[in-house]
Motif scaffolding. Structure first.
Motif, PDB file in Angstrom:
ATOM      1  N   LEU A 146       0.829  -1.204   0.000  1.00 17.27           N
ATOM      2  CA  LEU A 146       0.000   0.000   0.000  1.00 17.27           C
ATOM      3  C   LEU A 146       0.866   1.257   0.000  1.00 17.27           C
ATOM      4  O   LEU A 146       0.554   2.235  -0.694  1.00 17.27           O
ATOM      5  CB  LEU A 146      -0.931  -0.005   1.216  1.00 17.27           C
ATOM      6  CG  LEU A 146      -2.057  -1.050   1.211  1.00 17.27           C
ATOM      7  CD1 LEU A 146      -2.807  -1.029   2.532  1.00 17.27           C
ATOM      8  CD2 LEU A 146      -3.014  -0.815   0.043  1.00 17.27           C
ATOM      9  N   CYS A 147       1.948   1.241   0.771  1.00 14.68           N
ATOM     10  CA  CYS A 147       2.874   2.370   0.769  1.00 14.68           C
ATOM     11  C   CYS A 147       3.511   2.555  -0.604  1.00 14.68           C
ATOM     12  O   CYS A 147       3.613   3.684  -1.116  1.00 14.68           O
ATOM     13  CB  CYS A 147       3.959   2.174   1.826  1.00 14.68           C
ATOM     14  SG  CYS A 147       3.406   2.295   3.530  1.00 14.68           S
ATOM     15  N   THR A 148       3.945   1.461  -1.205  1.00 16.55           N
ATOM     16  CA  THR A 148       4.593   1.528  -2.517  1.00 16.55           C
ATOM     17  C   THR A 148       3.663   2.131  -3.559  1.00 16.55           C
ATOM     18  O   THR A 148       4.058   3.009  -4.338  1.00 16.55           O
ATOM     19  CB  THR A 148       5.045   0.127  -2.956  1.00 16.55           C
ATOM     20  OG1 THR A 148       6.031  -0.368  -2.038  1.00 16.55           O
ATOM     21  CG2 THR A 148       5.634   0.149  -4.352  1.00 16.55           C
ATOM     22  N   GLN A 149       2.424   1.658  -3.579  1.00 19.42           N
ATOM     23  CA  GLN A 149       1.482   2.174  -4.571  1.00 19.42           C
ATOM     24  C   GLN A 149       1.155   3.640  -4.313  1.00 19.42           C
ATOM     25  O   GLN A 149       0.976   4.421  -5.264  1.00 19.42           O
ATOM     26  CB  GLN A 149       0.219   1.314  -4.567  1.00 19.42           C
ATOM     27  CG  GLN A 149       0.476  -0.112  -5.019  1.00 19.42           C
ATOM     28  CD  GLN A 149      -0.794  -0.911  -5.226  1.00 19.42           C
ATOM     29  OE1 GLN A 149      -1.832  -0.370  -5.563  1.00 19.42           O
ATOM     30  NE2 GLN A 149      -0.705  -2.220  -5.027  1.00 19.42           N
ATOM     31  N   ASP A 150       1.061   4.025  -3.064  1.00 20.70           N
ATOM     32  CA  ASP A 150       0.781   5.425  -2.741  1.00 20.70           C
ATOM     33  C   ASP A 150       1.939   6.323  -3.153  1.00 20.70           C
ATOM     34  O   ASP A 150       1.745   7.367  -3.790  1.00 20.70           O
ATOM     35  CB  ASP A 150       0.512   5.562  -1.240  1.00 20.70           C
ATOM     36  CG  ASP A 150       0.175   6.990  -0.837  1.00 20.70           C
ATOM     37  OD1 ASP A 150      -0.525   7.671  -1.608  1.00 20.70           O
ATOM     38  OD2 ASP A 150       0.615   7.414   0.242  1.00 20.70           O
ATOM     39  N   PHE A 151       3.157   5.915  -2.834  1.00 26.20           N
ATOM     40  CA  PHE A 151       4.317   6.760  -3.126  1.00 26.20           C
ATOM     41  C   PHE A 151       4.606   6.840  -4.626  1.00 26.20           C
ATOM     42  O   PHE A 151       5.070   7.876  -5.105  1.00 26.20           O
ATOM     43  CB  PHE A 151       5.542   6.237  -2.378  1.00 26.20           C
ATOM     44  CG  PHE A 151       5.404   6.285  -0.876  1.00 26.20           C
ATOM     45  CD1 PHE A 151       4.486   7.126  -0.277  1.00 26.20           C
ATOM     46  CD2 PHE A 151       6.187   5.475  -0.066  1.00 26.20           C
ATOM     47  CE1 PHE A 151       4.348   7.180   1.107  1.00 26.20           C
ATOM     48  CE2 PHE A 151       6.067   5.512   1.313  1.00 26.20           C
ATOM     49  CZ  PHE A 151       5.145   6.369   1.906  1.00 26.20           C
ATOM     50  N   PHE A 152       4.341   5.775  -5.351  1.00 28.86           N
ATOM     51  CA  PHE A 152       4.579   5.820  -6.794  1.00 28.86           C
ATOM     52  C   PHE A 152       3.548   6.668  -7.532  1.00 28.86           C
ATOM     53  O   PHE A 152       3.737   7.000  -8.704  1.00 28.86           O
ATOM     54  CB  PHE A 152       4.597   4.408  -7.377  1.00 28.86           C
ATOM     55  CG  PHE A 152       5.917   3.701  -7.184  1.00 28.86           C
ATOM     56  CD1 PHE A 152       7.074   4.397  -6.922  1.00 28.86           C
ATOM     57  CD2 PHE A 152       6.000   2.314  -7.272  1.00 28.86           C
ATOM     58  CE1 PHE A 152       8.290   3.758  -6.738  1.00 28.86           C
ATOM     59  CE2 PHE A 152       7.208   1.655  -7.099  1.00 28.86           C
ATOM     60  CZ  PHE A 152       8.358   2.380  -6.827  1.00 28.86           C
ATOM     61  N   SER A 153       2.462   7.008  -6.859  1.00 31.75           N
ATOM     62  CA  SER A 153       1.466   7.879  -7.494  1.00 31.75           C
ATOM     63  C   SER A 153       1.803   9.353  -7.318  1.00 31.75           C
ATOM     64  O   SER A 153       1.149  10.218  -7.905  1.00 31.75           O
ATOM     65  CB  SER A 153       0.075   7.600  -6.917  1.00 31.75           C
ATOM     66  OG  SER A 153      -0.020   8.061  -5.576  1.00 31.75           O
ATOM     67  N   ILE A 154       2.816   9.664  -6.529  1.00 25.52           N
ATOM     68  CA  ILE A 154       3.156  11.058  -6.221  1.00 25.52           C
ATOM     69  C   ILE A 154       3.449  11.884  -7.472  1.00 25.52           C
ATOM     70  O   ILE A 154       2.959  13.018  -7.586  1.00 25.52           O
ATOM     71  CB  ILE A 154       4.336  11.122  -5.230  1.00 25.52           C
ATOM     72  CG1 ILE A 154       3.893  10.627  -3.854  1.00 25.52           C
ATOM     73  CG2 ILE A 154       4.886  12.540  -5.120  1.00 25.52           C
ATOM     74  CD1 ILE A 154       5.005  10.538  -2.826  1.00 25.52           C
ATOM     75  N   PRO A 155       4.239  11.401  -8.444  1.00 25.55           N
ATOM     76  CA  PRO A 155       4.503  12.233  -9.622  1.00 25.55           C
ATOM     77  C   PRO A 155       3.240  12.626 -10.380  1.00 25.55           C
ATOM     78  O   PRO A 155       3.244  13.621 -11.095  1.00 25.55           O
ATOM     79  CB  PRO A 155       5.408  11.331 -10.484  1.00 25.55           C
ATOM     80  CG  PRO A 155       6.066  10.424  -9.499  1.00 25.55           C
ATOM     81  CD  PRO A 155       5.026  10.148  -8.465  1.00 25.55           C
ATOM     82  N   PHE A 156       2.166  11.845 -10.228  1.00 21.92           N
ATOM     83  CA  PHE A 156       0.924  12.153 -10.927  1.00 21.92           C
ATOM     84  C   PHE A 156       0.013  13.058 -10.096  1.00 21.92           C
ATOM     85  O   PHE A 156      -0.656  13.932 -10.619  1.00 21.92           O
ATOM     86  CB  PHE A 156       0.192  10.860 -11.281  1.00 21.92           C
ATOM     87  CG  PHE A 156       1.004   9.920 -12.111  1.00 21.92           C
ATOM     88  CD1 PHE A 156       1.083  10.059 -13.482  1.00 21.92           C
ATOM     89  CD2 PHE A 156       1.716   8.884 -11.525  1.00 21.92           C
ATOM     90  CE1 PHE A 156       1.839   9.198 -14.251  1.00 21.92           C
ATOM     91  CE2 PHE A 156       2.477   8.010 -12.283  1.00 21.92           C
ATOM     92  CZ  PHE A 156       2.547   8.170 -13.656  1.00 21.92           C
ATOM     93  N   THR A 157      -0.038  12.839  -8.781  1.00 18.11           N
ATOM     94  CA  THR A 157      -0.944  13.594  -7.923  1.00 18.11           C
ATOM     95  C   THR A 157      -0.263  14.736  -7.183  1.00 18.11           C
ATOM     96  O   THR A 157      -0.930  15.627  -6.667  1.00 18.11           O
ATOM     97  CB  THR A 157      -1.584  12.662  -6.878  1.00 18.11           C
ATOM     98  OG1 THR A 157      -0.552  12.100  -6.040  1.00 18.11           O
ATOM     99  CG2 THR A 157      -2.329  11.519  -7.563  1.00 18.11           C
TER     100      THR A 157
END
Length: 655
Positions: free
Chosen positions: A288-299
């Motif tokens: 869950l952390c990995t998916q959240d952090f990898f979305s940062i460049p988009f959000t």
């Protein structure tokens, strides 16, 4: 006043609003007929400034828009593995599939139709075993052996009946999530061996994904919080992106994150008892952390604050006994542990960029985390990235996924400066780095299509991102145009051969349009035909071969309309011909394009130190003068052209 409005008849309540709406519509119609109204917008100069700033913002947003086109309260003191588990259950296996009697009886009637979606028990067993053997290494959202034992109990004790009183619908959601991932990611040969044709694969993958949502809603999962719903949602990610449900999945992941926090998954530190349930919780939280952090460049934001995430990393251990294994032994957690270490860089980078007040320091942050990512793949290189004599079958797939994902994260680290790197020599390092990373991604994707491994969504999504990078380099700089166009053309061909992937189908269409626009720079032509090609594509080139004037705003509008109206084959050209280009002078960056990222097809490696042009102690020598000449609106925007193109490639993923 509120009381009077509430007491009024419906007609009396709505009439003023209707009059106001009609008056607004009339005013809007009149203003359109009469032309722009400067009384509301300001002076003519102000309007021109607004128009210029909007155009500049479009230029910087171009790449994100294109990539996105291809993609659509409870708190417990201790970690709760299953808050809805039957109190009388004696084993962890039964706890996973059981629920309190009577809690869901009112909803059972609407679930009967889900039963017919399940194949025969033998096929279900095969699909689930495939997931454990070939996909679980990629996400680690649940414990494989525990789930398979629960599956046996589901058929042995409950006859495989979804509406059996003791069956927890959140576990059924996990079951459908596992099935959806297997049939979505299975290779053609594998899916055929299960007896599914192409049409049935496409139909069932969507139906099973929808069944996950149906089961979660029927179980009232947001109130009856359980680790099972988090596992189902996290597992669903690998099929949701492929099938075009990226937007919906982002919302589900946010819900799963909050549920996981309520269950205490973020507090599983080294003091926690070493049990299968605790280890499964660590793996789930890490994902869950990995998916959240990898979305940062988009959000440009994140949900999980690393400061309050106290859980330890998943163990490199025997999956049954939980006995620790040496770091050089590849296990089901190896890939996720490596990806998690990369993901942890993203919130730090975001904080560093947002906390920097000058453009100079923002780029310093990018260079800093570029070096840290390279260090993870070199000095701190995990053992599974190298071949070992005795390794699991999924190890080669993990190496390929690591090469593709880490190369993509290099691009994401540089994302805010990628568009500017094509027009400003101060960011040549970013341009060369992202081009090299893009080539690595496309090379790995090409090789992945030659093997009978699982079809992962990152193959398609990141190949689209890499191809957009190369197309932008052709359009802006014209360097290595023929080679770049060849690689993108090959990628489009591979994407067109992919079945049951919205990312692949939409990405291929988008890249096809981009490739058409690059023909003016890649096809040998006479001066007359070259000039005509430039005009048809919506571009003009100055007499100076080092400069190119690109109307990227018209390009984006044309591509967006083309993606929204797939029956209109000539939309890009028609729009380009009817728009007057706003000529934005762009300066060609240096032609050097060394392959700074390299992979031998199995192992990720970085062949050289990519920081030599921007040394740690002198990273911006001579660049500050160039930066000072950047247009304020161009440099100050929070978005980027590359990101706009990504957005365009994903925003209609349901179409």
């Amino acid at each position: 006043m509120p009381e009077a409005l509430a007491a009024a008849p419906p007609e009396a309540q709505t009439q003023p609003r209707r009059r106001q709406h009609n008056r607004h519509h009339e005013d809007t119609t009149e203003s359109r007929a009469a032309g722009p109204s400067f009384s509301t917008l300001g002076t003519n100069d102000q309007c021109q400034t607004i128009s210029q700033e909007t155009s500049q913002r479009e230029v910087i947003d171009a790449a994100t828009i294109l990539e996105f086109i291809a993609w659509g309260r409870q708190k417990q003191v201790t970690y709760a593995t299953d808050s809805t588990a039957n109190n009388n259950a004696n084993s962890n296996d039964s706890a996973g599939i059981s629920c309190s009697p009577g809690t869901l009886e009112a909803r059972r009637g609407s679930l009967i139709h889900l039963q017919i979606l399940l194949p025969d028990p033998k096929t279900v067993q095969a699909l689930c075993q495939y997931h454990i053997d070939c996909l679980l290494w990629y996400h680690g959202s649940f414990h494989g052996s525990t789930f398979m034992r629960q599956l046996v109990r589901f058929y042995a004790e409950h006859g495989g009946q979804i509406d059996a009183p003791a069956i927890d619908l959140q576990w059924v959601a996990l079951l459908f999530s596992v099935l959806a991932a297997s049939i979505s990611c299975g290779s053609k040969a594998t899916v055929s061996s299960w007896g599914f044709g192409v049409e049935e694969q496409e139909m069932l993958s969507v139906r099973w994904l929808e069944a996950v949502i149906t089961c979660l809603d029927a179980s009232n999962y947001m109130a009856s919080q359980s680790v099972l719903s988090c596992q189902a949602i996290s597992t669903l990610t690998i099929s949701a992106h492929l099938l075009g449900y990226s937007d919906q999945q982002a919302i589900l992941l946010a819900a799963a994150t909050r549920i996981a926090q309520a269950l205490g998954l973020h507090r599983l530190d080294d003091s926690s008892e070493r049990t299968v349930e605790v280890e499964a919780g660590r793996r789930l939280w890490s994902q869950l952390c990995t998916q959240d952090f990898f979305s940062i460049p988009f959000t440009e934001c994140y949900l999980i604050n690393p400061v309050y995430s106290k859980s330890s990393d998943p163990l490199n251990c025997n999956d049954e006994s939980l006995d620790l294994l040496p770091a050089e032994v590849t296990t089901v957690t190896s890939y996720c542990r490596f990806l998690s270490s990369i993901a942890m860089l993203m919130p730090q980078l975001q904080d560093g960029i947002e906390g920097s007040k000058t453009f100079f320091m923002k780029y310093e942050q990018v260079l800093k985390f570029d070096r840290r990512l390279r260090s993870l793949a070199t000095e701190q290189r995990p053992s599974f990235l190298s071949r070992t004599p005795s390794e699991p079958d999924y190890a080669p797939w993990a190496r390929r996924a690591a090469a593709i994902s880490s190369s993509h994260k290099i691009i994401m680290i540089h994302r805010k400066f990628l568009s500017m790197s094509f027009t400003n020599t101060a960011f040549t390092f970013t341009r060369r780095t992202c081009i090299a990373a893009s080539k690595t991604i496309l090379k790995e994707f090409r090789q992945a299509t030659d093997e009978d491994g699982p079809v992962l969504w990152i193959y398609h999504a990141f190949s689209v991102a890499a191809s957009i990078t190369l197309c932008l380099d052709i359009l802006y700089c014209g360097s290595d145009a023929t080679e770049h166009a060849r690689m993108v053309t090959e990628t489009v061909s591979l994407l067109n051969d992919v079945q049951n992937s919205k990312i692949a189908s939409r990405g291929a269409r988008l890249l096809g349009d981009l490739l058409y626009l690059t023909t003016a720079y890649t096809t040998p032509q006479t001066d007359a035909t070259r000039k005509r090609s430039y005009e048809q594509a919506g571009f003009e080139r100055s007499t100076d071969k080092q400069h190119k004037n690109t109307d990227i705003g018209s390009l984006l509008h044309s591509l967006q309309e083309s993606m929204q109206n797939p029956t209109s084959e000539n939309t890009v050209i028609d729009r380009a011909q009817t728009n007057t280009p706003q000529r934005l002078s762009t300066t060609s960056a240096p032609q050097r394009n060394r392959d700074m990222l390299a992979s031998d097809g199995q192992e990720l490696r970085y062949s050289e130190d990519l920081g030599q042009d921007f040394e740690a102690n002198n990273a911006f020598a001579g660049a500050d003068d160039i930066l000072s000449n950047l247009h304020a609106g161009f440099a100050g925007s929070t978005h980027d052209a590359f990101g706009s193109l990504l957005n365009l490639s994903q925003s209609y993923s349901y179409g």
